[in-house]
Design an enzyme around this catalytic site. Structure first.
Site, PDB file in Angstrom:
ATOM      1  N   CYS A   2       0.823  -1.206   0.000  1.00 12.29           N
ATOM      2  CA  CYS A   2       0.000   0.000   0.000  1.00 12.29           C
ATOM      3  C   CYS A   2       0.862   1.262   0.000  1.00 12.29           C
ATOM      4  O   CYS A   2       1.985   1.259   0.476  1.00 12.29           O
ATOM      5  CB  CYS A   2      -0.868   0.029   1.246  1.00 12.29           C
ATOM      6  SG  CYS A   2      -1.799  -1.476   1.506  1.00 12.29           S
ATOM      7  N   ARG A  27       4.776   0.507  -6.242  1.00 16.35           N
ATOM      8  CA  ARG A  27       4.786  -0.366  -5.066  1.00 16.35           C
ATOM      9  C   ARG A  27       3.826  -1.543  -5.232  1.00 16.35           C
ATOM     10  O   ARG A  27       3.906  -2.509  -4.480  1.00 16.35           O
ATOM     11  CB  ARG A  27       4.375   0.445  -3.830  1.00 16.35           C
ATOM     12  CG  ARG A  27       5.391   1.503  -3.436  1.00 16.35           C
ATOM     13  CD  ARG A  27       4.810   2.449  -2.425  1.00 16.35           C
ATOM     14  NE  ARG A  27       4.540   1.836  -1.149  1.00 16.35           N
ATOM     15  CZ  ARG A  27       5.335   1.900  -0.088  1.00 16.35           C
ATOM     16  NH1 ARG A  27       6.458   2.549  -0.170  1.00 16.35           N
ATOM     17  NH2 ARG A  27       5.005   1.330   1.045  1.00 16.35           N
ATOM     18  N   TRP A  75      -3.003  -2.602  -1.473  1.00 17.42           N
ATOM     19  CA  TRP A  75      -2.609  -3.941  -1.911  1.00 17.42           C
ATOM     20  C   TRP A  75      -3.301  -4.889  -0.938  1.00 17.42           C
ATOM     21  O   TRP A  75      -2.956  -4.938   0.243  1.00 17.42           O
ATOM     22  CB  TRP A  75      -1.091  -4.064  -1.838  1.00 17.42           C
ATOM     23  CG  TRP A  75      -0.532  -5.305  -2.461  1.00 17.42           C
ATOM     24  CD1 TRP A  75      -0.280  -5.509  -3.783  1.00 17.42           C
ATOM     25  CD2 TRP A  75      -0.135  -6.502  -1.788  1.00 17.42           C
ATOM     26  NE1 TRP A  75       0.247  -6.766  -3.976  1.00 17.42           N
ATOM     27  CE2 TRP A  75       0.348  -7.403  -2.775  1.00 17.42           C
ATOM     28  CE3 TRP A  75      -0.140  -6.910  -0.461  1.00 17.42           C
ATOM     29  CZ2 TRP A  75       0.815  -8.666  -2.465  1.00 17.42           C
ATOM     30  CZ3 TRP A  75       0.326  -8.182  -0.151  1.00 17.42           C
ATOM     31  CH2 TRP A  75       0.802  -9.042  -1.152  1.00 17.42           C
ATOM     32  N   ASN A  99      -1.318   1.608   6.018  1.00 20.23           N
ATOM     33  CA  ASN A  99      -0.386   0.599   5.495  1.00 20.23           C
ATOM     34  C   ASN A  99      -0.049  -0.344   6.623  1.00 20.23           C
ATOM     35  O   ASN A  99       0.163   0.113   7.751  1.00 20.23           O
ATOM     36  CB  ASN A  99       0.939   1.241   5.063  1.00 20.23           C
ATOM     37  CG  ASN A  99       0.835   1.926   3.742  1.00 20.23           C
ATOM     38  OD1 ASN A  99      -0.238   2.007   3.164  1.00 20.23           O
ATOM     39  ND2 ASN A  99       1.949   2.463   3.272  1.00 20.23           N
ATOM     40  N   GLY A 100       0.082  -1.634   6.326  1.00 23.79           N
ATOM     41  CA  GLY A 100       0.481  -2.589   7.360  1.00 23.79           C
ATOM     42  C   GLY A 100      -0.636  -3.569   7.654  1.00 23.79           C
ATOM     43  O   GLY A 100      -1.616  -3.666   6.909  1.00 23.79           O
ATOM     44  N   LYS A 483      13.498 -13.491 -12.116  1.00 25.48           N
ATOM     45  CA  LYS A 483      13.209 -12.306 -12.933  1.00 25.48           C
ATOM     46  C   LYS A 483      12.179 -12.650 -13.999  1.00 25.48           C
ATOM     47  O   LYS A 483      11.232 -11.928 -14.230  1.00 25.48           O
ATOM     48  CB  LYS A 483      14.517 -11.830 -13.569  1.00 25.48           C
ATOM     49  CG  LYS A 483      14.642 -10.385 -13.816  1.00 25.48           C
ATOM     50  CD  LYS A 483      15.026  -9.572 -12.588  1.00 25.48           C
ATOM     51  CE  LYS A 483      14.288  -9.900 -11.349  1.00 25.48           C
ATOM     52  NZ  LYS A 483      14.721  -9.378 -10.121  1.00 25.48           N
ATOM     53  N   HIS A 502      18.694 -36.324 -11.007  1.00 23.40           N
ATOM     54  CA  HIS A 502      18.109 -36.924  -9.806  1.00 23.40           C
ATOM     55  C   HIS A 502      16.598 -36.713  -9.744  1.00 23.40           C
ATOM     56  O   HIS A 502      16.021 -36.713  -8.658  1.00 23.40           O
ATOM     57  CB  HIS A 502      18.823 -36.390  -8.562  1.00 23.40           C
ATOM     58  CG  HIS A 502      20.279 -36.716  -8.585  1.00 23.40           C
ATOM     59  ND1 HIS A 502      20.772 -37.965  -8.273  1.00 23.40           N
ATOM     60  CD2 HIS A 502      21.359 -35.981  -8.971  1.00 23.40           C
ATOM     61  CE1 HIS A 502      22.083 -37.973  -8.428  1.00 23.40           C
ATOM     62  NE2 HIS A 502      22.457 -36.775  -8.868  1.00 23.40           N
ATOM     63  N   LYS A 601       6.375  -3.738  -4.513  1.00 25.86           N
ATOM     64  CA  LYS A 601       7.813  -3.433  -4.525  1.00 25.86           C
ATOM     65  C   LYS A 601       8.426  -3.649  -3.152  1.00 25.86           C
ATOM     66  O   LYS A 601       9.520  -4.171  -3.027  1.00 25.86           O
ATOM     67  CB  LYS A 601       8.011  -1.983  -4.973  1.00 25.86           C
ATOM     68  CG  LYS A 601       9.461  -1.538  -5.021  1.00 25.86           C
ATOM     69  CD  LYS A 601      10.213  -2.233  -6.143  1.00 25.86           C
ATOM     70  CE  LYS A 601      11.688  -1.873  -6.188  1.00 25.86           C
ATOM     71  NZ  LYS A 601      12.454  -2.837  -7.000  1.00 25.86           N
TER      72      LYS A 601
HETATM   73  O1  M6R Z   1      13.395  -4.511  -0.548  1.00 24.03           O
HETATM   74  P1  M6R Z   1      14.005  -5.863  -0.488  1.00 24.03           P
HETATM   75  O2  M6R Z   1      15.288  -5.950  -1.221  1.00 24.03           O
HETATM   76  O3  M6R Z   1      14.169  -6.373   0.921  1.00 24.03           O
HETATM   77  O4  M6R Z   1      12.986  -6.811  -1.198  1.00 24.03           O
HETATM   78  C1  M6R Z   1      13.174  -8.197  -1.232  1.00 24.03           C
HETATM   79  C2  M6R Z   1      12.329  -8.847  -2.304  1.00 24.03           C
HETATM   80  O5  M6R Z   1      10.970  -8.607  -2.067  1.00 24.03           O
HETATM   81  C3  M6R Z   1      12.691  -8.333  -3.694  1.00 24.03           C
HETATM   82  O6  M6R Z   1      14.047  -8.511  -3.963  1.00 24.03           O
HETATM   83  C4  M6R Z   1      11.858  -9.055  -4.774  1.00 24.03           C
HETATM   84  O7  M6R Z   1      12.181 -10.407  -4.806  1.00 24.03           O
HETATM   85  C5  M6R Z   1      12.119  -8.382  -6.114  1.00 24.03           C
HETATM   86  N1  M6R Z   1      10.975  -7.615  -6.503  1.00 24.03           N
HETATM   87  C6  M6R Z   1      12.362  -9.335  -7.213  1.00 24.03           C
HETATM   88  O8  M6R Z   1      12.664  -8.659  -8.390  1.00 24.03           O
END
Ligand code: M6R
Length: 606
Positions: A2, A27, A75, A99-100, A483, A502, A601
């Protein structure tokens, strides 16, 4: 996750809120809403979907006209994305955005129902609005203090009270919130880019602090209702950094920003040709104390940790365990005094990573944060801190943040190896030279534009694929696979090439493409044998390899080469084609590259 914004000043509040919310779209969200004081009354407009849906709705109803209000992108956590679950939510006297996650919301909801309240949504947020209303006896700050004492979980709140026209209140615990200060106007926001169009000056609200914003400025109180003075910070990002600057997507722009991001991150940490991390609180004395290193992080940041593990263990001969933060925090880890726990995070606010940091500190370990967002919770709470200088990363799919995270892991590995005298200064200087040369090699790769679009065109109709590699190539495959899946919505897995036989090789057929990474000369022959095994079973093979490794043409269908650098550093260059393959696959499938479905994000809830 959010996003929260709020505004008080002379401008059109609706314009400011909508603009600020648009800067938080990255986000991730599924509904949006605003509350604005219009002719002395709070008017709420909200809608499921994108900000454009909210704007369309307001075209029909008329945009709220006023100079103070709050806004939100949601979100969904409690209750599906819908108009009624969208924020803002209201109690008798109060309207707010949140948020939260409020963990004890069910108990509070029952209590409030017994007090005669009725609820219109399934959210935990509506409980907070009604609880603050319950405590409201004419003084908003007192009501906020009383209500927040009862909340368990995480929150950042932007609040308006119907009796306090043109005043915005804010409070936070765990979830971040800033108070922006302009000339005769003030803002709240969950993230700096939201307000960069208007001001760069802001206060960072600490847990328990309450901000009161009116047209004359902002006052901040602690949770004992004492007015406090805070340091005004200035964002070192400008608006350009948060704009696309001619690129079609933020992700593509951020991929191209990688050479600069590496230089900005490593150069201040190199002196006389050797790593120097003293300014970050890291000395040889300290490094000599650690017998074990843990790297704890989530997603891409965790993958940067896996690269770090291979490099630290190989160079410095210190055992490194890499953990997913959400597992680490609940597995009662054997961590304590004499251990170093490295937390890697772009946002510095990831709930599980923050919890892992706190647990490690409680158990007596030394903690080191590698963080991109300045002043974030993880940055503030760790014992030692290395900021990565990637600038704002807007695309949900992390690219340049990963690149600088691994750049820092290299510096750290070199430093530990030097401290332990496993390598001598000459070798340290050689490695630093190699690292300094990497940005130009990446620049060259980007200028020469490897035909990753062709590789992507071979993947767009597939349901599933595998990434394979050995050693550092396996570490890199993990990131390549994540990715691709996060932005293309194609299922993919990364596998240690030697593990295929395996079990997993049974999946291989002509409908299961394989992306094979081969950049480690000492492992190349072994991996090539594995590639031939999948090729023989019908897989379409895309090979990503360094130009110092020869692979028989019959082993692959399509080859992308990257210039060879020191084999330890190959993940930095070889990740670029993998990022581009993911990017173009997403583009070709017509996806929303920068804002993939269901993703946020910054993951500030567990
Ligand atoms: O803000 P952070 O680096 O702690 O976030 C960790 C993951 O949520 C973040 O790296 C996520 O996997 C990426 N969006 C992937 O591209």
């Amino acid at each position: 996750m959010c996003g929260i914004v709020g505004y008080v000043g002379k401008r059109s509040c609706t314009d400011v809120l909508m603009n600020a919310l648009s800067k938080l779209e990255y986000r991730g969200y599924d509904s949006a809403g605003i509350a604005v004081f219009e002719n002395g009354k709070i008017r709420v407009e909200k809608s499921k979907g994108r900000l454009a849906d909210l704007a369309d709705k307001m075209e029909k109803t008329g945009r709220p006209e006023g100079h103070a209000g709050i806004g939100h992108t949601r979100w969904a956590t409690h209750g599906e994305p819908s108009d009624k679950n969208s924020h803002p939510h209201s109690g008798a006297d109060v309207t707010l955005v949140h948020n939260g996650i409020i963990e004890n919301y069910k108990k509070l909801r029952e209590f409030l129902i017994n007090q005669g309240n009725t609820f219109t949504s399934e959210t935990d947020t509506e409980v907070v609005a009604k609880l603050i209303s319950y405590y409201y006896k004419g003084d908003p700050v007192e009501a906020i203090i009383a209500a927040t004492k009862e909340l368990q979980g995480s929150y950042a709140l932007g609040i308006v009270f119907k009796d306090y026209v043109d005043t915005v209140f804010a409070v936070r615990c765990e979830s971040p919130l800033i108070v922006g200060i302009g000339k005769d106007e003030s803002y709240i926001a969950s993230d700096v880019p939201a307000i960069l169009n208007y001001t760069k000056d802001y206060y960072l609200l600490e847990p328990g602090e309450i901000a009161v914003l009116n047209p004359y400025g902002a006052k901040i109180y602690d949770h004992h209702y004492q007015c406090i003075e805070k340091e005004l910070k200035t964002a070192d990002w400008d608006m350009d950094a948060a704009e696309k600057q001619g690129y079609e997507h933020f992700m593509l722009k951020e991929i191209h920003e990688q050479p600069t991001a590496i230089k900005t991150t490593i150069m201040p940490r190199i002196s006389d040709g050797l790593p120097n991390l003293e300014e970050c609180g890291i000395t040889y004395d300290k490094l000599l104390r650690y017998n074990k290193v843990f790297v704890v992080a989530c997603g891409t940041a965790m993958h940067a940790g896996v690269v770090g593990k291979y490099v630290i263990e190989k160079l410095a001969r210190v055992p490194v365990t890499v953990d997913i933060a959400s597992e680490f925090r609940y597995r009662d880890p054997l961590v304590g005094e004499g251990d170093l726990v490295i937390i890697i995070s772009q946002s510095g606010e990831t709930a599980d990573s923050l919890a892992a940091l706190r647990l490690s500190k409680d158990r007596g370990a030394d903690t080191l944060a590698i963080v991109n967002a300045k002043g974030s919770s993880i940055a503030r709470e760790a014992d030692m801190l290395i900021y990565t200088h990637a600038g704002p990363e807007i695309a949900v799919a992390s690219t340049k943040a990963y690149m600088v995270q691994i750049a820092v892991m290299y510096l750290l590995a070199f430093e530990i190896a030097l401290a332990k005298k496993v390598i001598d200064e000459d070798e340290g200087k050689r490695l630093i030279k190699e690292l300094e040369a990497v940005p130009d090699v990446i620049q060259k790769i980007l200028e020469e534009k490897p035909d990753t679009q062709f590789a992507a065109s071979k993947l767009i109709n597939t349901d599933s694929l595998l990434y394979i590699g050995r050693g550092l190539d396996y570490a890199l495959s993990m990131e390549g696979s994540l990715k691709l899946k996060e932005i293309s919505y194609i299922h993919s897995e990364s596998y240690a090439a030697g593990e295929l036989k395996h079990g997993t090789i049974s999946l291989i057929s002509d409908s299961m493409p394989v992306i094979a990474v081969v950049t480690q000369p000492d492992l190349a022959l072994k991996t090539v044998s594995n590639i031939k095994e999948v090729k023989a079973r019908g897989a379409y093979v895309i090979l990503v390899c360094s130009d110092n490794i020869q692979v028989d043409e019959e082993a692959y269908d399509y080859k992308l080469t990257v210039p060879a650098v020191d084999s330890l550093l190959m993940p930095m260059t070889a990740v670029v084609p993998l990022q581009l393959i993911a990017y173009y696959t997403s583009v070709l499938r017509g996806n929303d590259v920068d804002k993939p479905r269901n993703l946020a994000k910054s993951v500030t809830v567990e």
